[in-house]
Design a protein around this motif. Structure first.
Motif, PDB file in Angstrom:
ATOM      1  N   ASP A 138       0.849  -1.196   0.000  1.00  0.00           N
ATOM      2  CA  ASP A 138       0.000   0.000   0.000  1.00  0.00           C
ATOM      3  C   ASP A 138       0.883   1.245   0.000  1.00  0.00           C
ATOM      4  O   ASP A 138       1.825   1.339   0.810  1.00  0.00           O
ATOM      5  CB  ASP A 138      -0.903   0.023   1.236  1.00  0.00           C
ATOM      6  N   ARG A 139       0.590   2.195  -0.868  1.00  0.00           N
ATOM      7  CA  ARG A 139       1.394   3.421  -1.051  1.00  0.00           C
ATOM      8  C   ARG A 139       2.870   3.086  -1.252  1.00  0.00           C
ATOM      9  O   ARG A 139       3.755   3.878  -0.943  1.00  0.00           O
ATOM     10  CB  ARG A 139       1.217   4.373   0.145  1.00  0.00           C
ATOM     11  N   THR A 168      11.541  -0.942   2.523  1.00  0.00           N
ATOM     12  CA  THR A 168      10.684   0.155   3.013  1.00  0.00           C
ATOM     13  C   THR A 168      10.900   0.456   4.489  1.00  0.00           C
ATOM     14  O   THR A 168      10.449   1.505   4.959  1.00  0.00           O
ATOM     15  CB  THR A 168       9.194  -0.192   2.802  1.00  0.00           C
ATOM     16  N   SER A 299      10.019  13.271   3.229  1.00  0.00           N
ATOM     17  CA  SER A 299       9.078  12.339   3.836  1.00  0.00           C
ATOM     18  C   SER A 299       9.791  11.000   4.069  1.00  0.00           C
ATOM     19  O   SER A 299      10.376  10.421   3.155  1.00  0.00           O
ATOM     20  CB  SER A 299       7.879  12.187   2.889  1.00  0.00           C
ATOM     21  N   GLN A 311      11.590   9.577   0.684  1.00  0.00           N
ATOM     22  CA  GLN A 311      11.043  10.017  -0.605  1.00  0.00           C
ATOM     23  C   GLN A 311      11.710  11.318  -1.052  1.00  0.00           C
ATOM     24  O   GLN A 311      11.678  12.316  -0.325  1.00  0.00           O
ATOM     25  CB  GLN A 311       9.544  10.244  -0.479  1.00  0.00           C
TER      26      GLN A 311
END
Ligand SMILES: Cc1ncc(COP(=O)(O)O)c(C=O)c1O
Length: 362
Positions: A138-139, A168, A299, A311
């Motif tokens: 997700d995302r 991640t 972010s 990011q």
């Protein structure tokens, strides 16, 4: 010619691309003092006790190692409260991933992985020619159990999930992990890769080892490459059902964990303070780095590991290249082209990264 000699499915497999070694960058640019924050290594290095054990074992280098890793196996069996047969060893957990793919699946089977997740699942499944469904996080950042379960087919044999997830840095909490493990059908072998388990401190994080009762086929992977600081020596292990793990040595090569590595791993297990120091420093520096990057308007994903996933937007590749020119090595993420992965380093290295980023983004 080579193309027609090699097995056709390998034509589209790319070799694993490791983080660039600092010495390589120094040679390329003619600079000194490059820093590598690209491979999620332990910046404190190995325990001095492990180094002493390597020296002590070096005199036996003419002997083949104990291929059963008897002493290391016994120690880890006691630590994890399992029988010795419920352990298997690999030349790093990477070798175990490769063996699991080759032992449990083939071209008529199917596997499920997340995207992005540890790149070796994809690579090893491709080499084993196993059709694979890649389930987007997700995302791009967070595991979604419903989507993983929806990807399971009648011929699915393997599901790989790293928790915390590389690249991640995020984790799957206890209730979601329990739901996943208890919902998978009996023909699936869930492989929960806990390379970064020592760094996870979220209240809802749990090791899958505490959930073994939920899943009769569960295999959990651990490594000595991260918190124990022994990446160069290549020691990983699997905890799981003895009947399943007994197949791994059949498909692997003998003496896969060498004698120096076994001695070092044993000594590293005894030096709990060294691991605790590394974990505490990581927690402190991880939040300091997170705050410093956020203060620069970036972010940052909530990290449960020893690295951050940041990011940068469309400039990520250019920023990566500019950092290299300043002697700072971080890692691009092919599946998340607008992000970079930054390992948590020593305090001075983290300061240098923050300063270099300010400079290149100015
Ligand atoms: C999730 C994950 N699993 C496994 C590994 C490989 O570890 P090893 O050095 O034990 O092969 C890594 C290394 O980066 C990793 O990120």
């Amino acid at each position: 010619m080579a193309d027609s000699l090699a097995r056709p499915h390998l034509a589209h497999v790319e070799a694993y691309a490791p983080g660039k070694p600092a010495e390589e960058l120094e040679r390329e640019l003619g600079i000194a003092h490059a820093i590598k924050l690209a491979s999620n290594e332990n910046p404190l290095g190995p325990s001095p006790r492990a180094v002493a054990a390597i020296h002590a074992a070096a005199g036996d280098a003419h002997r083949y190692a104990d291929t059963t890793a008897f002493t290391l196996r016994a120690k880890l069996a006691a630590l994890h409260e399992v029988t010795p047969g419920e352990l298997a060893f690999g030349h790093g957990s990477n070798e175990l991933i490769d063996l699991l793919c080759r032992v449990f699946a083939g071209p008529s089977d199917h596997a499920v992985i997340g995207t992005p997740s540890f790149v070796c699942y994809r690579l090893c499944l491709r080499v084993a020619d196993v059709p694979t469904t890649e389930v987007p996080l997700d995302r791009g950042l967070f595991w979604n159990v419903d989507k993983l379960l929806a990807a399971v087919r009648p011929n699915t044999k393997l599901l790989f999930l790293d928790n915390p997830n590389n690249p991640t840095s995020t984790h799957l909490g206890r209730s979601d992990l329990s739901r996943l493990l208890s919902s998978l059908p009996a023909h699936v072998v869930p492989v929960i890769d806990e390379a970064y388990v020592h760094f996870a401190d979220a209240a809802d994080y749990t090791s899958a080892l505490s959930l073994r009762a939920l899943s009769p086929n569960l295999i959990v992977l651990r490594t000595f490459s991260k918190a124990f600081g022994l990446a160069a020596l290549r020691v990983g292990y699997a905890v799981g059902p003895a009947a399943l793990l007994s197949y791994l040595p059949r498909a692997g090569v003998p003496f896969n964990v060498n004698g120096l590595a076994q001695a070092a791993a044993l000594a590293a297990l005894d030096d709990r303070e060294h691991v605790a120091r590394g974990v505490a420093q990581n927690a402190h520096e991880r939040s300091r780095l997170h705050a410093g990057l956020s203060a620069q308007g970036l972010s940052v994903a909530p990290s449960q590991a020893n690295f951050l996933c940041v990011q940068f937007g469309p400039d990520a590749r250019a920023i990566h290249a500019a950092l290299l020119r300043l002697g700072v090595i971080v890692r691009p993420i092919p599946d998340l082209p607008e992000h970079l992965r930054i390992s948590v380093g020593l305090p001075a290295e983290n300061d240098r990264l923050l300063a270099a980023l300010r400079e290149v983004r100015a």
